[in-house]
Scaffold this active site. Structure first.
Site, mmCIF file in Angstrom:
data_model
loop_
_atom_site.group_PDB
_atom_site.id
_atom_site.type_symbol
_atom_site.label_atom_id
_atom_site.label_comp_id
_atom_site.label_asym_id
_atom_site.label_seq_id
_atom_site.Cartn_x
_atom_site.Cartn_y
_atom_site.Cartn_z
ATOM 1 N N GLU A 18 0.817 -1.213 0.000
ATOM 2 C CA GLU A 18 0.000 0.000 0.000
ATOM 3 C C GLU A 18 0.852 1.265 0.000
ATOM 4 O O GLU A 18 0.528 2.253 -0.656
ATOM 5 C CB GLU A 18 -0.908 0.041 1.243
ATOM 6 N N LEU A 19 1.962 1.225 0.745
ATOM 7 C CA LEU A 19 2.800 2.418 0.850
ATOM 8 C C LEU A 19 3.416 2.764 -0.502
ATOM 9 O O LEU A 19 3.474 3.919 -0.909
ATOM 10 C CB LEU A 19 3.896 2.195 1.905
ATOM 11 N N LYS A 20 3.855 1.718 -1.195
ATOM 12 C CA LYS A 20 4.430 1.923 -2.520
ATOM 13 C C LYS A 20 3.427 2.636 -3.428
ATOM 14 O O LYS A 20 3.745 3.645 -4.044
ATOM 15 C CB LYS A 20 4.780 0.551 -3.111
ATOM 16 N N LYS A 112 24.015 0.265 -0.064
ATOM 17 C CA LYS A 112 23.391 -0.868 0.629
ATOM 18 C C LYS A 112 23.570 -0.814 2.130
ATOM 19 O O LYS A 112 24.616 -0.445 2.638
ATOM 20 C CB LYS A 112 23.947 -2.167 0.073
ATOM 21 N N GLU A 666 28.683 1.428 -11.124
ATOM 22 C CA GLU A 666 27.997 2.650 -10.733
ATOM 23 C C GLU A 666 29.050 3.669 -10.335
ATOM 24 O O GLU A 666 29.951 3.347 -9.585
ATOM 25 C CB GLU A 666 27.090 2.343 -9.544
ATOM 26 N N HIS A 695 18.594 6.082 -11.309
ATOM 27 C CA HIS A 695 17.598 6.022 -10.242
ATOM 28 C C HIS A 695 16.879 7.343 -10.038
ATOM 29 O O HIS A 695 16.091 7.489 -9.126
ATOM 30 C CB HIS A 695 18.252 5.534 -8.941
ATOM 31 N N CYS A 727 23.079 1.763 -14.501
ATOM 32 C CA CYS A 727 22.358 0.524 -14.225
ATOM 33 C C CYS A 727 21.245 0.373 -15.267
ATOM 34 O O CYS A 727 21.163 1.179 -16.210
ATOM 35 C CB CYS A 727 21.790 0.589 -12.806
HETATM 36 N N1 GLN Z 1 20.633 -6.216 -16.431
HETATM 37 C C1 GLN Z 1 19.932 -5.667 -15.331
HETATM 38 C C2 GLN Z 1 19.099 -4.487 -15.780
HETATM 39 O O1 GLN Z 1 19.500 -3.781 -16.619
HETATM 40 C C3 GLN Z 1 20.881 -5.234 -14.250
HETATM 41 C C4 GLN Z 1 20.160 -4.683 -13.060
HETATM 42 C C5 GLN Z 1 21.030 -4.433 -11.841
HETATM 43 O O2 GLN Z 1 22.206 -4.300 -11.892
HETATM 44 N N2 GLN Z 1 20.444 -4.350 -10.694
HETATM 45 O O3 GLN Z 1 18.035 -4.237 -15.274
HETATM 46 ZN ZN ZN Z 2 22.996 -2.208 -11.692
#
Ligand code: GLN
Ligand code: ZN
Length: 761
Positions: A18-20, A112, A666, A695, A727
């Site tokens: 729900e929060l999402k 993380k 990254e 992101h 990513c």
């Molecule tokens: N190949 C994945 C993507 O592009 C890699 C995702 C990740 O590193 N978390 O979504």
């Molecule tokens: Zn990634």
């Protein structure tokens, strides 16, 4: 008296996420602040009630966050990064800007949380950072909890861990220097909580399970002497490992209670039981907050009975760590194989296990014989279940040649062959794999799963999507293409579903970051590959273009890390089983014509033990598992790997040892800082430092990416540099992706041009 049952933290996302949905609707402007706040209140009230109903006598308050608990702490302590210019008191809108980025500043860095797959927003400090009481949310929530009739225990991330996990912008600045300025604000927070009637406050200090330098340990003593004066009794909570080396220190601290993770580190109990202070509570974390197996009640009782004898009423029971990392309720799993279901416990079930343990301690094991017997039976069933063990898997692993994890030739030799074959320009551009997972794609997958869409139709629709993604990449002028991963709900789930040894939940959501949740598979048995997993899509995608199409699979360590892993054999053994299954897939991809294959290992570093002294026990097998999955291919096949959100410098030799031909990492959020290590330590193979942050919805300018790449050129051989985002793009919208990739390709071209113009080649 029965030991008191408390909880360190409950998942705030909601059993139906729900929060999402509430925050995402708010972000899209489809909902209002009033509505969002209403959902928050409802969820908190529901969770407190649920915990009380399951026998929790003291419930956590402050474990709820709109985005992240560390960001909540930065907000509470009035220390949002100064570059945003928000000041101490921030609005919810500003809170979300910190998390998700804005045009001027991007977002706060995310990394993380210890060795979990949860990401927190990294506080930013400098010598001028000041603290003050910022947002009032925690105080309001305490009032709410009291009104809901609960006995609340506010939870804070302690000052040591808060500073430890933060980041000083300049190398010569020691963030521990901020402690004297920070403590008075903690004291003020505690005073206010006390004035509102909080008897106990839980201070999470998981940093203590890591190797803290002596000056930090001195800081610990100083901090808690000051905080103890503030009023409420303090429960110092440690989790994710052992704090045995600090036993004497911790027992001497002026806090009213200590929480120990006795699931991860049961062996630390004796060092605490020896002269445990008479004025302190000992909170025993015996039920695993990180995994989904039912508790071994007999083993827990064994441990607890000794503690109970010694500390009596001052023994409390709790999960090992906040329950953030496990799904909410097993009862919601109506489709799960009943045999496997009988082996599991989610957050709600774990709380019930605590009540069984508490009763057994008070009234003797006989009083809970029925439960004990049922638990014993389920453990025994699991041990002897033929679904768990496959002798063929063990035979194959035993027969692998010792050099099965080594490529045939050195990188130098491979590189020449690969360059001949691929004929890529300088600064080749690529992406990490996924393209936007639109609502349409998600509904297609759901319709197929629920049988509303035929297999043929599903495949056709997915192929149409792949065609679109390939065409877009051709138009954008990217050099190494991907198929976009539309068929993958999640990079681990997708493979787990096709491998033997995994079970899947329907609602087993766990928060990964912000509103993003994952549903980790339950890895319960020996792993093997019944058939190819990605070939059909890849073959189709390659057929659409003359450019190299990169095959993408998830690596063994990431599958291991992001699953709930079996606890009946060493993780290393499970990793090798997965590695061999992925190796089969990689070889199949190669034989269908893939010249570039990426084995994603974003979780490689996350698997590192929290104490450095234990790294040596992890890195060799983790690297071997990766290499096993990769090394079967011919010299001309280019193996990529991808890692995200990690500090690499300290595991650099292990990364080199993976011997991937190309690694993408990254770096953009940290302004290429990560790369410094790769430069000074001289990474021998090719590397693609992420040039833009996927992101955040923000589209970076060409000039920004050029600047980052130039920075990269200063430390890495320019002819070993690749150009790619940080990513995968699955969480982004098409317009952002189009714009960002257009700029990225232009940036690569600009560099190609300026480098050849200056005669760099
Ligand atoms: N190949 C994945 C993507 O592009 C890699 C995702 C990740 O590193 N978390 O979504
Ligand atoms: Zn990634």
């Amino acid at each position: 008296m029965a030991p008191l049952i408390h909880n360190l933290g409950f998942p705030c996302i909601g059993v139906n996420r729900e929060l999402k949905y509430a925050v995402e609707a708010f972000w899209k402007g489809e909902s209002t602040l009033v509505k969002l706040e209403q959902t928050g209140r409802e969820l908190r009230a529901r969770h407190w009630r649920l915990q009380q109903d399951r026998g929790v006598q003291m419930v956590p308050v402050g474990d709820f966050a709109w985005y992240d608990r560390m960001l909540n702490m930065s907000s509470l302590l009035g220390c949002a990064p100064r570059r945003f210019g928000f000041g101490g008191k921030i609005t919810l809108d500003q809170y979300f800007q910190l998390a998700r980025g804005n045009e001027a500043q991007g977002a706060m860095e995310m990394t993380k949380w210890f060795d979990t797959n949860y990401h927190y927003l990294v506080p930013e400090f400098d010598a001028g950072t000041s603290f003050s009481i910022g947002v009032e949310g925690l105080f309001d929530e305490l009032t709410e909890a009291r009104q809901a009739g609960a006995v609340p225990k506010p939870v804070l991330i302690g000052p040591l861990t808060f500073l430890w996990l933060g980041k000083g912008k300049r190398a010569d600045f020691n963030r521990l220097d901020l402690l004297p300025a920070l403590l008075p604000i903690y004291v003020e927070v505690l005073r206010r909580l006390g004035a509102q009637g909080a008897e106990w406050v839980q201070m999470d200090e998981p940093a203590l399970v890591q190797d803290l330098p002596t000056e930090w340990l001195n800081g610990l003593r100083r901090a808690y002497s000051e905080l103890a004066e503030a009023g409420p009794k303090l429960l110092l909570a440690t989790f994710f490992g052992s704090v045995a080396p600090l036993a004497a220190e911790l027992k001497a601290l002026p806090v009213a209670g200590l929480h120990l993770d006795l699931q991860r580190a049961p062996e630390q109990l004796p060092s605490f039981l020896a002269d445990f202070p008479r004025d302190k509570v000992l909170s025993a974390g015996v039920v695993d907050g990180r995994n989904v197996w039912r508790n071994d009640l007999d083993a827990s009782l064994e441990l607890l009975e000794a503690a109970h004898l010694q500390v009596g009423d001052r023994l409390w029971l709790a999960p090992s760590c906040p329950l953030l990392h496990v799904p909410v309720d097993l009862e919601r799993e109506t489709d799960l194989d009943p045999e496997v279901k009988g082996w599991l416990a989610f957050a709600v079930q774990k709380l019930r296990e605590l009540t069984i343990l508490s009763k057994a301690l008070e009234q003797g094991r006989e009083s809970v014989m029925t439960e004990l017997r049922a638990y014993r039976r389920s453990r025994k069933d699991r041990k002897i279940s033929p679904r768990v063990r496959n002798p063929e898997v063990h035979k194959r692993l035993a027969c692998l040649p010792a050099d099965a994890d080594r490529r045939r030739s050195t990188f130098a030799v491979r590189r020449t062959i690969q360059h001949e074959a691929l004929k890529l320009p300088l600064f080749p551009t690529t992406t990490i794999g996924s393209f936007p997972q639109t609502g349409a794609i998600r509904s297609l997958r759901a319709a197929f799963k629920q049988g509303r869409l035929s297999e043929t139709e599903y495949r056709d629709r997915m192929k149409a999507e792949i065609r679109l993604v390939v065409e877009r990449q051709e138009d954008l002028g990217l050099d190494v293409l991907v198929h976009g991963e539309p068929e993958r709900n999640d990079m681990v789930e997708y493979f787990g579903e096709q491998l033997a040894g995994f079970a899947f939940t329907r609602n087993g959501w766990v928060q990964s970051y912000g509103s993003r949740c994952v549903k980790p598979p339950v890895l319960f048995g020996d792993v093997w590959r019944p058939g190819p997993m990605t070939l059909e899509w890849m073959r189709y995608a390659q057929g659409l273009t003359d450019k190299p199409m990169k095959g993408i699979v998830t690596g063994p360590i990431t599958i291991l890390q992001w699953s709930f892993v079996r606890d009946d054999q060493p993780r290393s053994e499970t990793a090798m089983q997965i590695a061999v299954a992925i190796r089969d897939e990689v070889l199949d991809l190669e034989s269908t014509g893939a010249r570039v294959i990426q084995i994603d290992e974003p979780a490689f570093r996350e698997g590192l033990p929290l104490r450095r002294s234990e790294w040596g026990a992890y890195l060799p097998w983790a690297s071997r598992a990766f290499r096993l999955s990769a090394a079967g291919v011919k010299d001309g096949t280019q193996i990529h790997t991808h890692m995200c959100y990690a500090e690499f410098n300290d595991i650099f030799p292990a990364i080199v040892d993976l011997d991937a031909d190309v690694i993408s990492i990254e770096t953009s959020r940290s302004d290429m800082e990560l790369l410094e290590g790769f430069g000074t330590l001289r990474y021998p193979n090719e590397i693609g430092p992420g040039v833009y942050d996927v992101h955040s919805p923000r589209v970076p300018k060409v000039s920004e990416m050029v600047r980052l790449l130039e920075k990269a050129c200063a430390v890495v051989d320019p002819d070993k540099l690749w150009v790619n985002p940080d990513c995968g793009l699955k969480t982004r919208q098409w317009p952002e992706v189009d714009a960002a990739l257009t700029n990225m390709v232009t940036a690569a071209k600009t560099l190609r041009h300026s480098r050849s113009a200056t005669g760099a080649w």
